[in-house]
Write an enzyme that holds these catalytic residues in place. Structure first.
Site, PDB file in Angstrom:
ATOM      1  N   ARG A  68       0.795  -1.225   0.000  1.00  0.00           N
ATOM      2  CA  ARG A  68       0.000   0.000   0.000  1.00  0.00           C
ATOM      3  C   ARG A  68       0.830   1.280   0.000  1.00  0.00           C
ATOM      4  O   ARG A  68       0.612   2.153  -0.824  1.00  0.00           O
ATOM      5  CB  ARG A  68      -0.943   0.009   1.215  1.00  0.00           C
ATOM      6  CG  ARG A  68      -1.963  -1.104   1.193  1.00  0.00           C
ATOM      7  CD  ARG A  68      -2.784  -1.165   2.457  1.00  0.00           C
ATOM      8  NE  ARG A  68      -3.691  -0.043   2.601  1.00  0.00           N
ATOM      9  CZ  ARG A  68      -4.566   0.083   3.596  1.00  0.00           C
ATOM     10  NH1 ARG A  68      -4.636  -0.851   4.527  1.00  0.00           N
ATOM     11  NH2 ARG A  68      -5.357   1.120   3.657  1.00  0.00           N
ATOM     12  N   HIS A  71      -7.684  -4.359  -6.656  1.00  0.00           N
ATOM     13  CA  HIS A  71      -7.330  -3.656  -5.411  1.00  0.00           C
ATOM     14  C   HIS A  71      -8.461  -3.796  -4.404  1.00  0.00           C
ATOM     15  O   HIS A  71      -9.435  -3.034  -4.452  1.00  0.00           O
ATOM     16  CB  HIS A  71      -7.061  -2.183  -5.721  1.00  0.00           C
ATOM     17  CG  HIS A  71      -6.279  -1.484  -4.640  1.00  0.00           C
ATOM     18  ND1 HIS A  71      -4.965  -1.775  -4.362  1.00  0.00           N
ATOM     19  CD2 HIS A  71      -6.623  -0.489  -3.789  1.00  0.00           C
ATOM     20  CE1 HIS A  71      -4.530  -1.004  -3.402  1.00  0.00           C
ATOM     21  NE2 HIS A  71      -5.526  -0.204  -3.025  1.00  0.00           N
ATOM     22  N   TYR A 103     -18.720  12.551 -11.099  1.00  0.00           N
ATOM     23  CA  TYR A 103     -18.778  13.755 -11.920  1.00  0.00           C
ATOM     24  C   TYR A 103     -17.551  13.930 -12.821  1.00  0.00           C
ATOM     25  O   TYR A 103     -17.629  14.604 -13.847  1.00  0.00           O
ATOM     26  CB  TYR A 103     -18.900  15.004 -11.034  1.00  0.00           C
ATOM     27  CG  TYR A 103     -20.140  15.015 -10.173  1.00  0.00           C
ATOM     28  CD1 TYR A 103     -21.413  14.967 -10.729  1.00  0.00           C
ATOM     29  CD2 TYR A 103     -20.039  15.079  -8.783  1.00  0.00           C
ATOM     30  CE1 TYR A 103     -22.549  14.979  -9.938  1.00  0.00           C
ATOM     31  CE2 TYR A 103     -21.165  15.101  -7.981  1.00  0.00           C
ATOM     32  CZ  TYR A 103     -22.420  15.040  -8.563  1.00  0.00           C
ATOM     33  OH  TYR A 103     -23.536  15.054  -7.780  1.00  0.00           O
TER      34      TYR A 103
END
Length: 828
Positions: free
Chosen positions: A40, A86, A129
């Site tokens: 990570r 992931h 968006y």
């Protein structure tokens, strides 16, 4: 009774173990720490990517969301990454995607974002968006995944596969930097300039034993996407040597008139990851707490067109420089950046020096290139094998058709073809699988041409695989191509020190009108000194060369003459102050002329004047050999023309006359030197175009003009080839006393000042000034010149590195051009 029996069976099936809580916590925490470190938080040193970043780019490559396609919703990419590769939250994936597309966060964005991707002061819009696609550099990062260049591993559930590392056509770890906090360790690597990093990699390819000093000639320091200035290079060197180091980043500012009656501090570049709103908040808090005084107003004029522009208006009577020093201490206009270069190398976290980071990337890139070449070689050999089979079959196409038609089945046809034409099973199957109509496309000539091309390709690939030098050259050439395609000029300025006095309680905000020097350097820096003591060395400054100086006072006005023939009215108080040390003034704290004055495109300062109405006026010389004396005259304007220039002409030197007996001198590109009394030039008004100064040969031009004294001055000329790139040729230098050159009348051709050697046809740079004339390279480092020679028309002596600046008496040598001037020098 039945219920009791069931409970007893469940108890018998359960297996309860007593575990020590401490041991269980240690084991669980170690497993968690391992996951954070390796899966990570830390980037791989080879491609510079964390697993989530690598998975984003790989998924977008698999989805075909490339630069030549339309944008797709970020939510679609995030869902693909989270569902297949992931197994973490969508917020973490979206944050990583957005960061790779923010031009202020990474030096070379890998994501082409569409929509609100946030700002330094605000986060992005929701992923439903915004839209995204791969940027061109991201394509270079993933190029070669289909050519067996890297290993693959199973995903979290074993149903899919993902690359262990990307091929990475450029060193992303250094170029875009990295930041991450793991368990017990963290990483923070600054972004760098792609062109500089590639230059260092290519040098390392040629010389694996290269030292840190040599590497830092190519990579002098970080290059942040937001620009700014790095103050103090000791911390940078420590970071490059050990992997850990701290340095300061300062905002790029200039002091200018923001209203007709008010000066202001204009911030155009902020330290890395610092936004304007944060600066405004800190300034307001400092004003409220009375830690900052002298500010009238703060305006954020930042927009998408002009970039960062934070205007801090200064109250009248306040020294903007002293106020700026207060702001550096009280706000994030000056910030600290700590490099902690931790990355995964062969699966282990390591703190890496600069050379180690470069070596790890090079080893990876060499392996990628070797595996790609092996893959392409196998493909080419397989195709060549099939082509040769087709050539054999087409030569006897009728027999091939007859064998196929008379065979009972495909197996028999295959065996008969193999036996009749000595084909392999692969070749026979290819012929059998081919539709008959496709044979019309193949002629023997076309197939033989393809076979020859494949054979040549195979030979080249074998040479790459078998010859380490060829392999390394290929890696270097590919890196150079990437730098050419994606490289951009450096944005962050590197300064050895701030060059400005430290603000203390004794530093007055009111500006004292003390005497000072105004200095102009060869690298374009301008500054004023904190005293008017004699300059220790006329032409030398720390890491620079002084090309013009002017004695004035801190609150006085002075004039700057430019190559466009303009005189700019300037105030000494606007200039940054540099200390006048016992050795030489340090101009590293100065500001570029373009940051201080409203210069036009291609305009640069060539001289300074006191604007004294009682002076003897100015003397100007142009590139086309025109000389002009200008009567002293001041206008109520900030700028005015002092000479009428013809199209294509420019001023190469300007000096204020203080002695009517002084001589004026020209040096031309074809090595002609002319000096004559200044009294022979009749003064003119501002609108005059001057008179003939030196007679130039065709295609020759003036490269230096100034006022000289035969009894004390020396002439420095450096010759070279006009076809070389500016600033790349060392050339041959000659130093001669000016007394060796006889004076001649104005408008004559002068005398020869330098004899060209073979391969030389022009003067690269020249100057006349008090001995000794000082030379400097583009970096500002001094260049040693040969000793003074008596022969005025002799040839030069090679110098150690290209000279780009020379000190002189009141003149400023123009920058070299690639105009291709050809000398018509007459050896007779």
């Amino acid at each position: 009774m039945a219920k009791s029996s069931v409970d007893d069976d469940r108890l018998e099936e359960e297996h309860i173990l007593d575990v020590d809580v401490t041991q269980e916590m240690e084991a669980s925490f170690l497993e968690y720490a391992y996951s954070v470190i390796y899966s990570r938080a830390l980037p791989d040193a080879r491609d510079g990517l964390k697993p989530v970043q690598r998975r984003i780019l790989f998924s977008m490559d698999e989805m075909g969301v490339r630069p030549d396609r339309g944008h797709v919703k970020c939510a679609r990419v995030v869902g693909q990454v989270m569902g297949l590769l992931h197994p973490h939250g969508d917020g973490a994936i979206y944050d990583a995607l957005v960061r790779m597309g923010q031009p202020w966060a990474v030096r070379l964005p890998l994501i082409d974002g569409h929509g609100n991707f946030g700002s330094l002061d605000a986060g992005p819009a929701a992923m439903r968006y915004t839209e995204c696609r791969m940027a061109n550099p991201a394509v270079a990062m993933t190029r070669g995944l289909d050519q067996d260049t890297v290993d693959y591993k199973p995903n979290y559930d074993g149903k899919e596969s993902e690359p262990v590392v990307l091929p990475a056509a450029f060193p992303n770890l250094l170029v875009n930097g990295a930041t991450g906090i793991a368990v017990g360790m963290a990483t923070n690597i600054a972004p760098h300039n792609l062109i500089e990093v590639v230059a260092a990699l290519r040098q390392l390819l040629r010389n694996p034993e290269i030292g840190l000093d040599e590497l830092m000639r190519h990579i002098p320091g970080p290059d942040f996407p937001t620009g700014g200035k790095i103050i103090g290079l000791d911390g940078v060197r420590d970071a490059y040597a050990t992997g850990r180091g701290t340095f300061k980043i300062r905002a790029t500012t200039r002091i200018e008139k923001v209203t007709p009656r008010r000066m202001g501090i204009v911030v155009t570049e902020l330290p890395y990851m610092i936004g304007p709103e944060k600066i405004i908040e800190q300034i307001k808090k400092g004003v409220d707490d009375k830690k900052i005084t002298g500010i009238a107003d703060v305006k954020d004029l930042t927009d998408l067109v002009n970039g960062t522009r934070l205007v801090i208006e200064v109250k009248n009577g306040i020294n903007p420089e002293a106020l700026l020093e207060q702001l550096y201490k009280a706000t994030k206009l000056e910030d600290t950046f700590a490099i902690n270069a931790v990355a995964l190398v062969e699966g282990q976290p390591r703190t890496l020096s600069l050379k180690e980071m470069l070596e790890v990337y090079l080893a990876h890139r060499i392996e990628v290139t070797l595996r790609r070449s092996t893959f392409l070689l196998n493909k080419a050999e397989e195709r060549l094998h099939l082509v040769r089979g087709l050539i054999t079959a087409i030569a006897d196409i009728d027999d091939v058709i007859a064998i196929i038609r008379t065979s009972d089945d495909a197996a028999q046809a295959r065996e008969r073809l193999i036996g009749a034409f000595d084909l392999t099973e692969v070749q026979a199957n290819y012929i059998l699988d081919m539709q008959l109509r496709r044979l019309t496309r193949y002629s023997t000539i076309e197939l033989e041409k393809e076979a020859d091309e494949l054979a040549g390709q195979i030979g080249g690939l074998r040479d790459i695989i078998d010859n380490d030098h060829v392999l390394r050259d290929l890696v270097g050439d590919e890196l150079a191509q990437v730098a050419k395609e994606f490289g951009t000029p450096r944005r962050t300025v590197l300064l050895a020190s701030s060059g400005a006095p430290t603000a203390t309680k004794a530093t007055p905000l009111e500006v004292p009108d003390d005497p000072c020097w105004v200095l102009l350097s060869g690298s374009g820096l301008v500054a004023r000194t904190d005293a008017l003591a004699p300059l220790p060395t006329e032409g030398r400054a720390a890491h620079d060369v002084v090309t013009a100086k002017l004695a004035t006072t801190a609150k006085a006005e002075f004039g700057v003459i430019t190559n466009h023939g303009r005189l700019l009215r300037c105030s000494a108080i606007e200039l940054p102050t540099v200390p006048l040390t016992a050795s030489a003034p340090n101009l590293q704290g100065g500001s570029l002329a373009a940051e201080l004055w409203p210069l036009e495109q291609g305009e640069r300062p060539v001289g300074l004047t006191t604007l004294d109405p009682d002076s003897l006026g100015l003397a100007l010389g142009t590139e086309r050999g025109i000389v002009k004396r200008v009567n002293p005259e001041q206008l109520s304007k900030d700028a005015w023309d002092v000479i009428r220039l013809e199209d294509g002409d420019q001023v190469v030197g300007a000096v204020e006359l203080t002695d009517p007996e002084v001589d004026l001198a020209f040096i031309s590109s074809d090595a002609q030197l002319l000096h004559f009394p200044a009294s022979s030039v009749r003064p003119q008004g501002r609108s005059g175009g001057g008179i003939a100064g030196i007679k130039l040969a065709p295609k020759a031009r003036v490269i230096w003009f100034g006022a000289v004294r035969s009894e004390t001055d020396e002439v420095v000329t450096i010759s070279g080839s006009s076809s070389s790139l500016p600033g790349t040729e060392t050339g041959s230098a000659k130093v001669t006393a000016l007394a060796e050159y006889p004076g001649k009348g104005r408008a004559t051709g002068g005398v020869r000042a330098h004899r060209f050697l073979k391969g030389e046809d022009t003067l690269l740079i020249a100057a006349i000034g008090p001995a000794p004339v000082v030379a400097g390279a583009a970096s500002g480092s001094p260049v040693e010149l040969p000793s003074v020679r008596g022969r005025r028309d002799g040839s030069g002596t090679p110098v150690a590195q290209p000279v780009t600046m020379l000190s002189g008496r009141g003149g400023h040598s123009p920058e070299p051009t690639d105009s291709g001037v050809q000398s018509l020098f007459d050896e007779e």
